[in-house]
Design an enzyme around this catalytic site. Structure first.
Site, PDB file in Angstrom:
ATOM      1  N   ARG A  32      -2.434  -2.072  -2.363  1.00  0.00           N
ATOM      2  CA  ARG A  32      -3.763  -1.627  -1.917  1.00  0.00           C
ATOM      3  C   ARG A  32      -4.792  -2.676  -2.304  1.00  0.00           C
ATOM      4  NH1 ARG A  32      -7.636   1.175  -5.302  1.00  0.00           N
ATOM      5  NH2 ARG A  32      -9.320   2.140  -4.078  1.00  0.00           N
ATOM      6  N   ARG A  69     -24.051   2.868  -4.827  1.00  0.00           N
ATOM      7  CA  ARG A  69     -23.718   2.243  -6.108  1.00  0.00           C
ATOM      8  C   ARG A  69     -24.972   1.719  -6.813  1.00  0.00           C
ATOM      9  NH1 ARG A  69     -18.244   1.136  -7.211  1.00  0.00           N
ATOM     10  NH2 ARG A  69     -16.861   1.722  -5.501  1.00  0.00           N
ATOM     11  N   LYS A 207      -9.132   9.654   3.333  1.00  0.00           N
ATOM     12  CA  LYS A 207      -9.288   9.943   1.912  1.00  0.00           C
ATOM     13  C   LYS A 207     -10.046  11.262   1.755  1.00  0.00           C
ATOM     14  CE  LYS A 207     -10.276   6.588  -0.910  1.00  0.00           C
ATOM     15  NZ  LYS A 207     -10.995   5.424  -1.503  1.00  0.00           N
ATOM     16  N   THR A 265      -5.830   8.355  -8.253  1.00  0.00           N
ATOM     17  CA  THR A 265      -6.938   8.324  -9.220  1.00  0.00           C
ATOM     18  C   THR A 265      -6.547   8.828 -10.602  1.00  0.00           C
ATOM     19  OG1 THR A 265      -8.382   8.872  -7.333  1.00  0.00           O
ATOM     20  CG2 THR A 265      -9.395   8.661  -9.494  1.00  0.00           C
TER      21      THR A 265
END
Length: 465
Positions: A32, A69, A207, A265
């Site tokens: 990934r 962010r 996702k 995760t």
């Protein structure tokens, strides 16, 4: 042989030839790359490096998505509980800068803002013009580029963003096997990505990390080629105690529909710094495998961790131990001929004399329909397309390989499949194999033939040595 697939994020600590080779040896099946970090040139170097070592390892390009962010923090900032913090969507003295210009329109007094995957919580006290004034609820250190989550916030962010569109085209240009779409909320988000992909054979993974994606999960699974349960953001959006149930529910749906599912995760988070996992992490990985996940994923553990190959080794050991306990729970076989053939192959494999299952496949569909039953016997998928071979590396229990050449005649397909498996040492003359194929069909995904062969007898009849 391990059947649960392991996805490893490549980053500064692992994009080195020796480390990648060690991770592959330890059990890495899929790579990934995180498009939230690094330039296209940086990612191109990573792709070329991996393909130079092993070009059958597929790559997932994980899109940044419509996320927010923290920006322009030169050094870590420690926030104490009770501190007054100001946020703004543009540079302003005394404010933390975030890359969402209209943040002041997304919140109001009483809203919650979560920083760094929820490790730091801010409570909104007031909004003055374009400045959001908050109080820190708990202490923590904030670094640059950490994620900002506003649960229930009225965010208006284009989907896909300009950044994502460029990354999608980059993934297609470099013929990556998968694109993972972040912060999916509805099936239309996947449709929008497919329009950009166009004729590319790149598969689309949704996702699941928002409340809306959970509410629309059935439609999203149907529209996608696979699912990633991104538990970090999901656990920020929803109550943490809800996440284990949602994980099990989504895995069950994906198994039923024959769509690969990745559990991701913080699976071995402590191994970023430590050579061994905690007992809780070990149990987390084990339970995901028992739930029926196709793949388990390493993020920071392999990207920035000090023990990337050791983390893969730990996952491999857990998988090998837990797979002995995996049982299928699919009661709805499906109404198509292909689904019936796949179920019949699984049923035949329950006989002790059957040692392997070989499925020939054009698109990968037949193999995915078969392994949703979680057969105990080894499943070998033979295809003419190297891209499909690579994409099947994500599916539980599938050992993919390529035909030497594409054929249509029944006799040639069976012979070529057996020869391909023999040449790779995956079967021998003692094996009894169940073999499925699609013969004289117009479209991919139409399996209509099932046979059982003693490999040694076929070898004698064909004069093979």
């Amino acid at each position: 042989m391990k059947k649960t697939k392991i996805v490893c994020t490549l980053g500064p600590c692992s994009r080195k030839p020796a480390v990648i080779k060690d991770m592959i040896k330890a059990g890495m099946d899929v790579a990934r790359i995180n498009m939230s970090h690094g330039s296209h040139e940086y990612h191109k170097e990573t792709i070329n490096l991996l393909r130079g070592i092993n070009d059958s390892i597929p790559i997932i390009a994980d899109l940044k998505g419509p996320e927010i962010r923290i920006k322009e923090i030169e050094r870590p900032v420690f926030l104490s509980a009770g501190d007054r913090v100001k946020l703004c969507g543009k540079e302003k003295v005394g404010c933390l800068l975030i890359d969402y210009r209209n943040v002041h329109e997304a919140v109001s007094s009483g809203s919650r803002i979560l920083l760094d995957d929820g490790l730091i919580e801010l409570g909104v006290d007031a909004v003055e013009n374009d400045v959001v004034i908050c109080t820190t609820k708990n202490s923590g250190t904030l670094n640059n580029n950490k994620k900002v989550t506003i649960p229930g916030g009225n965010l208006v962010i284009p989907f896909p963003s300009k950044h994502d569109k460029e990354d999608i085209l980059f993934a297609c240009e470099h013929k990556l096997e998968f694109i993972a779409v972040s912060f999916v909320k509805q099936k239309e988000d996947i449709t929008a990505v497919r329009k950009i992909i166009g004729d590319s054979q790149c598969l689309v993974i949704a996702k699941i990390e928002t409340r809306e994606s959970v509410e629309n999960i059935m439609d999203i699974i149907q529209e996608s080629d696979g699912i990633m349960i991104a538990r970090g953001d999901l656990g920020v959006e929803l109550a943490p105690e809800e996440v284990p149930f949602i994980q099990k529910y989504i895995i069950r749906l994906c198994n039923k529909m024959g769509k690969p599912v990745i559990t991701a995760t913080q699976m071995l988070e402590s191994m970023i710094k430590n050579p061994r996992p905690t007992r809780a992490e070990t149990s987390d990985v084990a339970n995901a495998i028992l739930d029926g996940t196709d793949a388990i994923m390493l993020s920071g553990e392999s990207a920035i961790g000090e023990y990337p190959s050791q983390a893969v080794q730990v996952m491999t050991k857990i998988a090998l131990r837990m797979e002995k306990l995996v049982r299928h729970s699919i009661s709805d076989v499906g109404a198509s001929i292909s689904q019936s053939i796949s179920h019949a192959a699984y049923q035949l494999s329950l006989n002790e004399f059957v040692t392997k299952i070989i499925t020939t496949t054009t698109s990968g569909f037949s193999a995915r329909m078969l392994v949703r039953f979680r057969p105990r016997k080894q499943v070998i998928a033979v295809t003419h397309d190297p891209l499909v071979r690579n994409q099947l590396m994500l599916d539980w229990g599938v050992i993919p390989l390529c035909f030497s050449h594409k054929v249509r005649h029944t006799h040639q397909i069976i012979d070529n499949a057996l020869e391909s498996c023999l040449s790779k040492g995956l079967i021998n003359q003692e094996d009894v194999v169940v073999l499925t194929a699609g013969i004289e069909t117009l479209d991919a995904g139409h399996t209509n033939l099932i046979e059982i062969h003693r490999v040694g007898e076929v070898m004698k009849l064909r004069g093979w040595k």
